[in-house]
Design an enzyme around this catalytic site. Structure first.
Site, PDB file in Angstrom:
ATOM      1  N   ASN A 220       1.679   7.136   0.670  1.00  0.00           N
ATOM      2  CA  ASN A 220       2.587   6.120   0.132  1.00  0.00           C
ATOM      3  C   ASN A 220       3.648   6.811  -0.710  1.00  0.00           C
ATOM      4  O   ASN A 220       3.613   8.026  -0.896  1.00  0.00           O
ATOM      5  CB  ASN A 220       1.816   5.067  -0.667  1.00  0.00           C
ATOM      6  CG  ASN A 220       1.084   5.679  -1.841  1.00  0.00           C
ATOM      7  OD1 ASN A 220       1.694   6.145  -2.792  1.00  0.00           O
ATOM      8  ND2 ASN A 220      -0.248   5.714  -1.772  1.00  0.00           N
ATOM      9  N   ASP A 288      -6.178   2.645   0.079  1.00  0.00           N
ATOM     10  CA  ASP A 288      -7.403   1.850   0.135  1.00  0.00           C
ATOM     11  C   ASP A 288      -8.291   2.251   1.300  1.00  0.00           C
ATOM     12  O   ASP A 288      -9.490   2.024   1.268  1.00  0.00           O
ATOM     13  CB  ASP A 288      -7.054   0.353   0.237  1.00  0.00           C
ATOM     14  CG  ASP A 288      -6.486  -0.158  -1.085  1.00  0.00           C
ATOM     15  OD1 ASP A 288      -7.001   0.261  -2.129  1.00  0.00           O
ATOM     16  OD2 ASP A 288      -5.525  -0.954  -1.059  1.00  0.00           O
ATOM     17  N   LYS A 297      -4.853  17.592  17.040  1.00  0.00           N
ATOM     18  CA  LYS A 297      -3.679  16.729  17.007  1.00  0.00           C
ATOM     19  C   LYS A 297      -3.755  15.716  18.165  1.00  0.00           C
ATOM     20  O   LYS A 297      -4.026  16.104  19.314  1.00  0.00           O
ATOM     21  CB  LYS A 297      -2.421  17.595  17.148  1.00  0.00           C
ATOM     22  CG  LYS A 297      -1.156  16.811  16.969  1.00  0.00           C
ATOM     23  CD  LYS A 297       0.057  17.702  17.075  1.00  0.00           C
ATOM     24  CE  LYS A 297       1.290  16.843  17.233  1.00  0.00           C
ATOM     25  NZ  LYS A 297       2.365  17.512  17.911  1.00  0.00           N
ATOM     26  N   PRO A 315     -13.390   5.054  -1.684  1.00  0.00           N
ATOM     27  CA  PRO A 315     -14.030   4.657  -2.947  1.00  0.00           C
ATOM     28  C   PRO A 315     -12.982   4.127  -3.917  1.00  0.00           C
ATOM     29  O   PRO A 315     -11.842   4.597  -3.903  1.00  0.00           O
ATOM     30  CB  PRO A 315     -14.631   5.969  -3.473  1.00  0.00           C
ATOM     31  CG  PRO A 315     -13.866   7.047  -2.795  1.00  0.00           C
ATOM     32  CD  PRO A 315     -13.441   6.501  -1.455  1.00  0.00           C
ATOM     33  N   ILE A 317     -11.778   4.388  -7.335  1.00  0.00           N
ATOM     34  CA  ILE A 317     -11.989   5.373  -8.407  1.00  0.00           C
ATOM     35  C   ILE A 317     -12.069   4.681  -9.770  1.00  0.00           C
ATOM     36  O   ILE A 317     -12.959   4.946 -10.578  1.00  0.00           O
ATOM     37  CB  ILE A 317     -10.872   6.436  -8.365  1.00  0.00           C
ATOM     38  CG1 ILE A 317     -11.012   7.216  -7.052  1.00  0.00           C
ATOM     39  CG2 ILE A 317     -10.955   7.393  -9.537  1.00  0.00           C
ATOM     40  CD1 ILE A 317      -9.752   7.772  -6.505  1.00  0.00           C
ATOM     41  N   PHE A 334      -4.007  -0.050 -13.359  1.00  0.00           N
ATOM     42  CA  PHE A 334      -2.707  -0.656 -13.050  1.00  0.00           C
ATOM     43  C   PHE A 334      -2.901  -1.723 -11.986  1.00  0.00           C
ATOM     44  O   PHE A 334      -3.888  -1.682 -11.236  1.00  0.00           O
ATOM     45  CB  PHE A 334      -1.720   0.407 -12.529  1.00  0.00           C
ATOM     46  CG  PHE A 334      -1.028   1.149 -13.633  1.00  0.00           C
ATOM     47  CD1 PHE A 334      -1.705   2.115 -14.349  1.00  0.00           C
ATOM     48  CD2 PHE A 334       0.292   0.866 -13.972  1.00  0.00           C
ATOM     49  CE1 PHE A 334      -1.076   2.791 -15.392  1.00  0.00           C
ATOM     50  CE2 PHE A 334       0.928   1.536 -15.002  1.00  0.00           C
ATOM     51  CZ  PHE A 334       0.239   2.503 -15.721  1.00  0.00           C
ATOM     52  N   LYS A 348      -8.585  -8.937 -11.849  1.00  0.00           N
ATOM     53  CA  LYS A 348      -8.749  -7.508 -11.522  1.00  0.00           C
ATOM     54  C   LYS A 348      -9.410  -6.780 -12.700  1.00  0.00           C
ATOM     55  O   LYS A 348     -10.271  -5.931 -12.511  1.00  0.00           O
ATOM     56  CB  LYS A 348      -7.382  -6.895 -11.216  1.00  0.00           C
ATOM     57  CG  LYS A 348      -7.443  -5.610 -10.459  1.00  0.00           C
ATOM     58  CD  LYS A 348      -6.108  -5.247  -9.823  1.00  0.00           C
ATOM     59  CE  LYS A 348      -5.820  -6.082  -8.600  1.00  0.00           C
ATOM     60  NZ  LYS A 348      -4.471  -5.885  -8.067  1.00  0.00           N
ATOM     61  N   LYS A 352     -12.907  -5.013 -12.007  1.00  0.00           N
ATOM     62  CA  LYS A 352     -13.010  -3.543 -12.063  1.00  0.00           C
ATOM     63  C   LYS A 352     -13.601  -3.068 -13.387  1.00  0.00           C
ATOM     64  O   LYS A 352     -13.668  -1.871 -13.647  1.00  0.00           O
ATOM     65  CB  LYS A 352     -11.636  -2.924 -11.843  1.00  0.00           C
ATOM     66  CG  LYS A 352     -11.028  -3.297 -10.491  1.00  0.00           C
ATOM     67  CD  LYS A 352     -10.136  -2.206  -9.959  1.00  0.00           C
ATOM     68  CE  LYS A 352      -9.526  -2.606  -8.646  1.00  0.00           C
ATOM     69  NZ  LYS A 352      -8.915  -1.482  -7.961  1.00  0.00           N
TER      70      LYS A 352
HETATM   71  N1  CTP Z   1      -7.487   2.266  -7.697  1.00  0.00           N
HETATM   72  C1  CTP Z   1      -8.407   3.286  -7.636  1.00  0.00           C
HETATM   73  N2  CTP Z   1      -9.010   3.601  -6.455  1.00  0.00           N
HETATM   74  C2  CTP Z   1      -8.735   2.898  -5.340  1.00  0.00           C
HETATM   75  C3  CTP Z   1      -7.791   1.852  -5.402  1.00  0.00           C
HETATM   76  C4  CTP Z   1      -7.185   1.561  -6.593  1.00  0.00           C
HETATM   77  O1  CTP Z   1      -8.656   3.937  -8.666  1.00  0.00           O
HETATM   78  N3  CTP Z   1      -9.337   3.216  -4.215  1.00  0.00           N
HETATM   79  C5  CTP Z   1      -6.869   1.924  -9.004  1.00  0.00           C
HETATM   80  C6  CTP Z   1      -5.407   2.250  -9.117  1.00  0.00           C
HETATM   81  O2  CTP Z   1      -5.223   3.540  -9.660  1.00  0.00           O
HETATM   82  C7  CTP Z   1      -4.912   1.168 -10.069  1.00  0.00           C
HETATM   83  C8  CTP Z   1      -5.765  -0.022  -9.670  1.00  0.00           C
HETATM   84  O3  CTP Z   1      -6.952   0.530  -9.153  1.00  0.00           O
HETATM   85  O4  CTP Z   1      -5.218   1.475 -11.404  1.00  0.00           O
HETATM   86  C9  CTP Z   1      -5.074  -0.860  -8.648  1.00  0.00           C
HETATM   87  O5  CTP Z   1      -6.004  -1.647  -8.054  1.00  0.00           O
HETATM   88  P1  CTP Z   1      -5.916  -2.282  -6.595  1.00  0.00           P
HETATM   89  O6  CTP Z   1      -7.182  -3.024  -6.367  1.00  0.00           O
HETATM   90  O7  CTP Z   1      -5.498  -1.282  -5.590  1.00  0.00           O
HETATM   91  O8  CTP Z   1      -4.823  -3.283  -6.870  1.00  0.00           O
HETATM   92  P2  CTP Z   1      -3.402  -3.432  -6.343  1.00  0.00           P
HETATM   93  O9  CTP Z   1      -2.779  -2.132  -5.999  1.00  0.00           O
HETATM   94  O10 CTP Z   1      -2.751  -4.196  -7.417  1.00  0.00           O
HETATM   95  O11 CTP Z   1      -3.627  -4.205  -4.988  1.00  0.00           O
HETATM   96  P3  CTP Z   1      -4.496  -5.513  -4.564  1.00  0.00           P
HETATM   97  O12 CTP Z   1      -4.011  -6.614  -5.426  1.00  0.00           O
HETATM   98  O13 CTP Z   1      -4.187  -5.632  -3.149  1.00  0.00           O
HETATM   99  O14 CTP Z   1      -5.946  -5.234  -4.797  1.00  0.00           O
END
Ligand code: CTP
Length: 419
Positions: A220, A288, A297, A315, A317, A334, A348, A352
């Site tokens: 990304n 994700d 390849k 996972p 994190i 975030f 969220k 989390k």
């Molecule tokens: N994060 C992480 N590991 C992942 C995905 C996200 O540590 N595999 C952390 C990001 O660093 C950020 C937060 O989780 O702090 C974002 O959560 P996420 O669930 O990805 O939310 P959004 O990006 O806001 O997307 P969505 O609303 O679709 O869940």
């Protein structure tokens, strides 16, 4: 009362501290006049060396009027040598600040040259300096300058900035000197009592790249600017910081232990290895999903339809750290929301298990927040929603650091009250 407290705080911040300010020749030199004013207001004293180039942009008279001291301009001036030699100039200061630091002065320092008063005083100095570069973007990006900057960091100096933005020459990019208040914060951060001394922090930053085959990946556009700025702000506040960074093109902040990774799995392992820690900030844009990787390849063939790729969930994190047996005291995440910012971010936060969520509203801007210098976040805790208004990513980093400091102080006060 708030304003009074702020002024009271300001007036004490640099009490009895003496700053040697070196102003070299860049258009940003006019900002250094404001810097002198702010230092004086905070109770510090300023002695100033103005280089020949610096004199082209600000006059010795305006500098000395603001410093309320003589200005030092010439190595061979007898008066300077008898009354205040270059050795004394640097030795008597608590900190040396170079703002603006031109590409030329940076090169002089990196090569140990002593051909004018500024470079001689810097070579004779016994302490590290805070260096605020200011130059055209191409000059900043030139490998020669970057090599010089790396050398100065290795010599123990701290590079603050530069910022990205419009330049006096009409170009756009990295090279703008930090604003006076940002330099002031760096001075206070270096001289003052460090509120996060003895604390450890983990920061994730940048994107992750998940390989599809040996040459392709899912990634990304995350630039890592926000996460790196947070790592720098926590470091400045005295924390021992481990930065776990995905592939980014910006340099790692000085003094921060940086672990470079590519995938979410590697990011998780690096974070778990860095535990226990007091603080964790997950600013990375983690993919994700990861594709099932092909060893070779994937070839394009005319007779078959495009290949499909099986995706496995990566996972989380942030969630793993926040539910770890060695959970840090403060866990920050975030969120990027396109609607119902408050409700979604609060959900969220609890899903989390983190303490603070910085939520971006990305309704119109979409992916455009990636790579930008500005951000607009809402700071969300279980009991509050605070609109931080648009500000630079380094200002967000500083405000988050202050919020973390307050939160740790409150927990410690509660703990000692309970004992
Ligand atoms: N994060 C992480 N590991 C992942 C995905 C996200 O540590 N595999 C952390 C990001 O660093 C950020 C937060 O989780 O702090 C974002 O959560 P996420 O669930 O990805 O939310 P959004 O990006 O806001 O997307 P969505 O609303 O679709 O869940």
């Amino acid at each position: 009362a708030g304003l009074f407290l702020y002024i009271e705080r300001m007036t004490k911040m640099l009490k009895d501290k003496s700053i040697l300010l070196v102003i070299s020749g860049g258009i940003a030199a006019y900002k250094s006049l404001e810097l002198i004013r702010v230092i004086k207001k905070a109770g510090g004293s300023v002695r100033c060396i103005l280089t020949k180039g610096g004199e082209q942009f600000v006059t010795p008279l305006s500098v000395s009027a603001l410093c309320e001291e003589e200005v030092y301009t010439d190595l061979r001036s007898l008066k300077d040598e008898t009354e205040m030699g270059h050795i004394r100039l640097s030795r008597e200061a608590d900190i040396i600040v170079i703002a603006p630091a031109t590409a030329n002065l940076i090169a002089q320092m990196a090569h140990g040259r002593a051909d004018d008063l500024a470079s001689t005083a810097l070579l004779a100095s016994d302490k590290p300096a805070l260096i605020a570069p200011a130059m055209n973007v191409r000059m900043w990006e030139n490998p020669a300058t970057q090599e010089n900057i790396t050398k100065l960091t290795e010599y123990g100096h701290t590079i603050i900035g530069p910022n990205e933005g419009d330049m006096a020459c009409g170009e756009y990019g990295m090279g703008r000197m930090l604003e006076p208040d940002e330099i002031f914060d760096a001075i206070v951060g270096t001289l003052g009592k460090k509120p996060l001394a003895g604390k450890t922090a983990i920061v994730t930053s940048g994107p992750t790249f998940e390989a599809i085959d040996p040459v392709r990946f899912i990634g990304n556009r995350s630039s890592g600017k926000q996460g790196h700025a947070i790592a720098a702000a926590l470091k400045l506040a005295g924390a021992d910081v481990t930065l776990v960074a995905g592939p980014v093109s910006i340099p790692a902040p000085a003094g921060v232990k940086t672990i470079n990774i590519e995938t979410a799995q590697q990011m998780l392992e690096a974070c778990e290895n860095a535990l226990p820690a007091d603080i964790a900030v997950c600013a990375a844009a983690v993919s994700d999903w990861a594709p099932k990787q092909h060893d070779q390849k994937i070839k394009k063939r005319d007779d078959t339809s495009p290949p499909s790729t099986e995706l496995n969930e990566n996972p989380d994190i942030l969630k793993t750290i926040a539910n770890h047996k060695n959970r840090p005291e403060i866990v920050v995440g975030f969120a990027a929301e396109t609607e119902n910012l408050e409700d979604n971010a609060k959900a969220k936060l609890s899903r989390k298990n983190c303490d603070i969520i910085l939520a971006n509203l990305v309704a119109q801007e979409g992916a455009e927040i990636f790579g930008k210098d500005q951000g607009h976040v809402y700071c969300i805790t279980p009991s509050s929603v605070d609109n931080w208004q648009p500000m630079s990513k380094s200002a967000i980093a500083k405000k988050l650091t202050d919020t973390i400091i307050n939160s740790l102080n409150n927990t410690e006060t509660l703990k000692s009250a309970a004992e």
